[in-house]
Write an enzyme that holds these catalytic residues in place. Structure first.
Site, short mmCIF file in Angstrom:
data_model
loop_
_atom_site.label_atom_id
_atom_site.label_comp_id
_atom_site.label_asym_id
_atom_site.label_seq_id
_atom_site.Cartn_x
_atom_site.Cartn_y
_atom_site.Cartn_z
CB CYS A 209 -5.87 -2.57 5.64
SG CYS A 209 -5.72 -0.98 6.66
CG LEU A 210 0.03 -0.81 3.76
CD1 LEU A 210 0.88 0.22 3.44
CD2 LEU A 210 0.43 -2.19 3.61
CD GLN B 3 -3.34 3.02 6.54
OE1 GLN B 3 -3.36 3.69 5.42
NE2 GLN B 3 -3.30 1.71 6.70
CG HIS C 156 -7.50 4.13 6.60
ND1 HIS C 156 -7.71 3.29 7.53
CD2 HIS C 156 -7.04 3.44 5.25
CE1 HIS C 156 -7.31 2.36 7.22
NE2 HIS C 156 -6.77 2.21 5.91
CG HIS D 294 -8.97 0.86 1.84
ND1 HIS D 294 -9.46 -0.46 2.23
CD2 HIS D 294 -7.76 1.20 2.59
CE1 HIS D 294 -8.44 -0.77 3.17
NE2 HIS D 294 -7.56 0.13 3.55
CD GLU D 295 -5.59 4.00 1.53
OE1 GLU D 295 -5.32 4.49 2.81
OE2 GLU D 295 -5.37 2.96 1.53
N GLY E 217 -1.94 2.32 -1.06
CA GLY E 217 -2.55 3.48 -0.67
C GLY E 217 -2.13 3.71 1.00
#
Ligand code: ZN
Length: 197
Positions: free
Chosen positions: A95-96, A53, A141, A137-138, A48
């Site tokens: 997380c990226l 991000q 963000h 989670h997204e 995701g």
């Protein structure tokens, strides 16, 4: 408007704390940026990725649970709204924007979501399991929330040294002028918001 070079930004980049406003338009440039987001997500082996991000203040995120091009469903969620949370479950997350950091997070097990897809189609679904987890989670963000904000007090203490390492790296990148000043970042975000929000 010049073509934007997208890349994944890491904690504590200020755009990760930006609360995005709903999108009003989807144009060819935006579709291009979404395509690029998928490429970046696959390169990083993620499932995701939220627009902020990649330093875009837009209310959208992408998901592919298979983390590979040509496999699984490529999902785009524009202006997502989550409601009716049910149950609670603890799962490990990463997380990226915090590469290499993993910790268990408690979240609702099932949720209801409404959103728009890339061609304007309405999305409405009850989600559970991995997809419900990734979507929450997204969505966080987009409100400027990181999964590390949702850890128990004990795990927060545990990940503190890793977060400090990210903070030190960020400072030295800024000293090398690889990351612009806060005012420049904010000015760029307002310019994009003016166009899309
Ligand atoms: Zn993340």
């Amino acid at each position: 408007m010049k073509r934007r070079l997208l890349k994944i930004i890491e904690y504590p980049h200020p755009t990760l704390r930006h609360k995005s406003k709903p999108l009003r338009r989807v144009d060819a440039e935006l579709r291009d940026m979404i395509r690029k987001m998928f490429e970046l997500m696959y390169e990083a082996r993620g499932v995701g990725l939220a627009a902020n991000q990649v330093d875009l203040p837009l209310r959208l995120f992408i998901v592919n649970l298979e983390a590979e091009p040509g496999r699984g469903d490529e999902m785009v969620f524009i202006n997502p709204v989550v409601s009716r949370p049910k149950g609670q479950v603890e799962m490990e997350e990463g997380c990226l924007s915090l590469p290499g950091l993993y910790a268990k997070v408690r979240r609702p097990e099932r949720i209801h979501i409404t959103a728009y897809g890339m061609s304007g189609q309405e999305i409405e679904a009850e989600l559970e399991g991995m997809l419900a987890r990734v979507v929450q989670h997204e969505l966080d963000h987009l409100d400027g929330i990181l999964f590390t904000d949702r850890l128990s007090e004990a795990s927060k203490l545990e990940v503190r040294p890793e977060l400090e390492e990210f903070e030190e790296q960020f400072l030295s990148r800024r000293e090398r002028r690889e990351i612009p000043a806060d005012e420049q970042i904010a000015a760029r975000l307002s310019e994009i918001e003016f166009r899309y929000c």
